[in-house]
Scaffold this active site. Structure first.
Site, PDB file in Angstrom:
ATOM      1  N   LYS A 169       0.825  -1.205   0.000  1.00 38.90           N
ATOM      2  CA  LYS A 169       0.000   0.000   0.000  1.00 38.90           C
ATOM      3  C   LYS A 169       0.860   1.257   0.000  1.00 38.90           C
ATOM      4  O   LYS A 169       0.499   2.271  -0.606  1.00 38.90           O
ATOM      5  CB  LYS A 169      -0.948  -0.016   1.198  1.00 38.90           C
ATOM      6  N   HIS A 193     -14.716  -5.878   7.346  1.00 39.87           N
ATOM      7  CA  HIS A 193     -13.983  -5.197   6.282  1.00 39.87           C
ATOM      8  C   HIS A 193     -13.967  -5.992   4.976  1.00 39.87           C
ATOM      9  O   HIS A 193     -13.142  -5.732   4.102  1.00 39.87           O
ATOM     10  CB  HIS A 193     -12.539  -4.892   6.705  1.00 39.87           C
ATOM     11  N   ARG A 205      -5.709  -7.897 -10.052  1.00 37.40           N
ATOM     12  CA  ARG A 205      -6.310  -9.183 -10.424  1.00 37.40           C
ATOM     13  C   ARG A 205      -7.765  -8.948 -10.810  1.00 37.40           C
ATOM     14  O   ARG A 205      -8.281  -7.825 -10.719  1.00 37.40           O
ATOM     15  CB  ARG A 205      -6.267 -10.142  -9.236  1.00 37.40           C
ATOM     16  N   GLU A 231      -3.342   6.293   8.816  1.00 36.31           N
ATOM     17  CA  GLU A 231      -4.141   7.186   8.004  1.00 36.31           C
ATOM     18  C   GLU A 231      -5.210   7.826   8.878  1.00 36.31           C
ATOM     19  O   GLU A 231      -5.613   7.261   9.902  1.00 36.31           O
ATOM     20  CB  GLU A 231      -4.871   6.417   6.886  1.00 36.31           C
TER      21      GLU A 231
END
Length: 501
Positions: free
Chosen positions: A118, A237, A294, A202
């Site tokens: 990430k 999630h 993907r 974040e």
């Protein structure tokens, strides 16, 4: 330009079948690999050739790179499609495939590696001024500095694993007093799940929408987007309901988000099919999250609204063909919704449920698509993801797609295991889903497991009433049953049999 004649699908179940069907339409032979647990799986019978790859655990079968490449050599395979999960985002696997002289139906190892982190993805995308969630630009190696940054952007914050996904290594921190404890947990989870304990922070968007954009790129620098998917209905999630297009996007935001997604793909010289994920706050500001290199589980809703077979395009791109579709050729037609039919008990914290599919009857009819890899009488194995099927509906507008979904859920008959079908019907009927005001907190804010328990209690009562009515008919031959309450309950059971377990 190479022509692919035989593809090995390095996957199982519904996605293996999905890929094989398109390959057959393209006159391409297919090879299935299967574990001992999947010997009776439909994808094994559907393939032109099938080879047992090992024992049930994925580490001994679907993740066995050496064995997969050995089978390819033995059977004269030209290309490998990894599907999703397992080895699909493994840069080392993609590299080994190329080194073996085979075609990897997916992006380059370099693209997978960049977007697999990430932090590396954010660094690459930053060259194109893509909106980013405020946070740390690198992995945390100084907790005091991280706490200072957290103070500056304001709590709550989110600690996230740099590698992997699926909610693992992700922790919400409400205040500084929680920081160290949640940091330790996030690092531990990330290390256990991905072998990499790197984490970053974040700003935590408290009421976000999860929006993703489908992209396609070829080997010649052409990249297009195929609009967005709304993926905000989640548990742990992980997505349960997806739809395309999103009810929340204006044409202007859609265009800007699509441009950003194309730029993210361009930042790593991407080719093949991929998905760029964003979160959007209550003011419709959107921020780049990550890129999945993907085919996505939820790709059917994009296919339904665009008419593009994404697997076919992936194969064509892998053969070296330029994109046959330009951005201006694409337009949104109608609306599509997908639900993931998991073997899970939504009334018990969505815990996986294993067992035998004693009854398995799929819905059908206009605007209904089922992508699955199971049949009646099969067992749900404990070794893999508990998804039984993907149920997709399509209509000329969102209301029609929702109505078709409710009808299809009612027709879907599954017994032997608990499933997410009742939960998904609850979602379809809920006011915030219908009006589009839902976000990723839908389950915690709006779902009470007691709702399903109440319906199940009614179901049992209705079933008992139906049996009573049938017995009464048998005992009294042609005499009508006089008990109106019994008849009413029996009728309710017939109408609600989708909740039977």
């Amino acid at each position: 330009m190479p022509q692919i004649r035989k593809i090995l699908i390095a996957n199982r179940g519904e996605i293996a079948l999905r890929i094989m069907r398109t390959a057959r339409e393209m006159d391409i032979a297919t090879v299935a690999v299967f574990s001992e647990a999947d010997r009776a799986s439909p994808h094994v019978r559907y393939a032109d050739e099938a080879v047992c790859i090992g024992a049930a655990p994925s580490s001994e079968s679907y993740l066995n790179i050496d064995k997969i490449l050995e089978i390819c050599e033995e059977l004269g395979v030209d290309a490998i499609h990894p599907g999703y999960g397992f080895l699909s985002e493994n840069a080392g696997f993609a590299k080994r495939v190329k080194e073996a002289g085979l075609i990897f139906i997916g992006p380059s190892p370099e693209s997978i590696e960049i977007m697999g982190s990430k932090l590396a993805a954010k660094r690459a995308a930053s060259k194109y001024n893509i909106p980013m969630v405020p946070g740390t630009p690198d992995a945390i190696d100084d907790r005091n500095e991280a706490k200072r940054i957290a103070d500056s952007i304001g709590y709550p914050i989110l600690i996230k694993a740099s590698a992997g996904g699926g909610g693992k290594g992700m922790r919400v921190v409400e205040n500084e007093a929680e920081f160290d404890e949640q940091m330790d947990r996030a690092v531990s989870e990330a290390q256990a799940a991905f072998g990499d304990g790197s984490v970053f922070i974040e700003k935590y968007i408290t009421s976000p929408k999860h929006i993703e954009i489908q992209v396609l790129g070829d080997h010649y620098g052409n990249i297009i987007h195929l609009f967005e998917r709304e993926c905000s209905i989640q548990r742990r999630h992980q997505k349960v309901v997806e739809e395309a297009p999103s009810i929340s996007l204006t044409p202007e935001i859609r265009e800007e988000m699509g441009r950003c997604a194309v730029d993210v793909a361009r930042s790593c010289n991407y080719y093949g099919a991929g998905t760029v994920e964003f979160i959007m706050d209550e003011n419709r500001n959107f921020y780049f999250l990550e890129m999945n290199t993907r085919l996505q589980v939820e790709h059917p809703v994009t296919e339904m609204i665009t008419g593009v077979d994404l697997v076919k395009e992936m194969i064509r791109i892998a053969e070296g063909h330029p994109l046959a579709i330009a951005q201006e050729d694409l337009q949104i037609r109608g609306h599509a919704i997908e639900i993931r039919v998991y073997a899970e008990d939504a009334s018990n914290h969505f815990l996986p449920d294993i067992g035998t599919l004693h009854t398995y009857v799929k819905p059908d009819g206009n605007g209904v698509r089922v992508d699955d890899g199971f049949e009646q009488g099969m067992e749900i194995p404990i070794y893999y993801d508990p998804m039984i099927a993907k149920l997709i509906t399509y209509g000329e507008n969102r209301e029609t797609a929702i109505r078709k979904m409710m009808r299809a859920i009612d027709e879907y008959q599954i017994t032997g295991v608990q499933t997410t079908l009742p939960f998904c019907r609850f979602v379809m009927q809920h006011e915030v889903f219908v009006n589009g005001s839902f976000d990723t907190n839908f389950v915690s804010r709006h779902f009470n497991p007691d709702v399903l328990s109440t319906k199940n209690d009614e179901e049992v009562a209705g079933l008992a009433a139906l049996i009573s009515a049938l017995l009464s008919d048998t005992l009294h031959e042609s005499k009508p049953v006089q008990n109106e309450e019994v008849n009413a309950n029996a009728s309710k059971w017939r109408a609600r049999r989708f909740t039977a377990h």
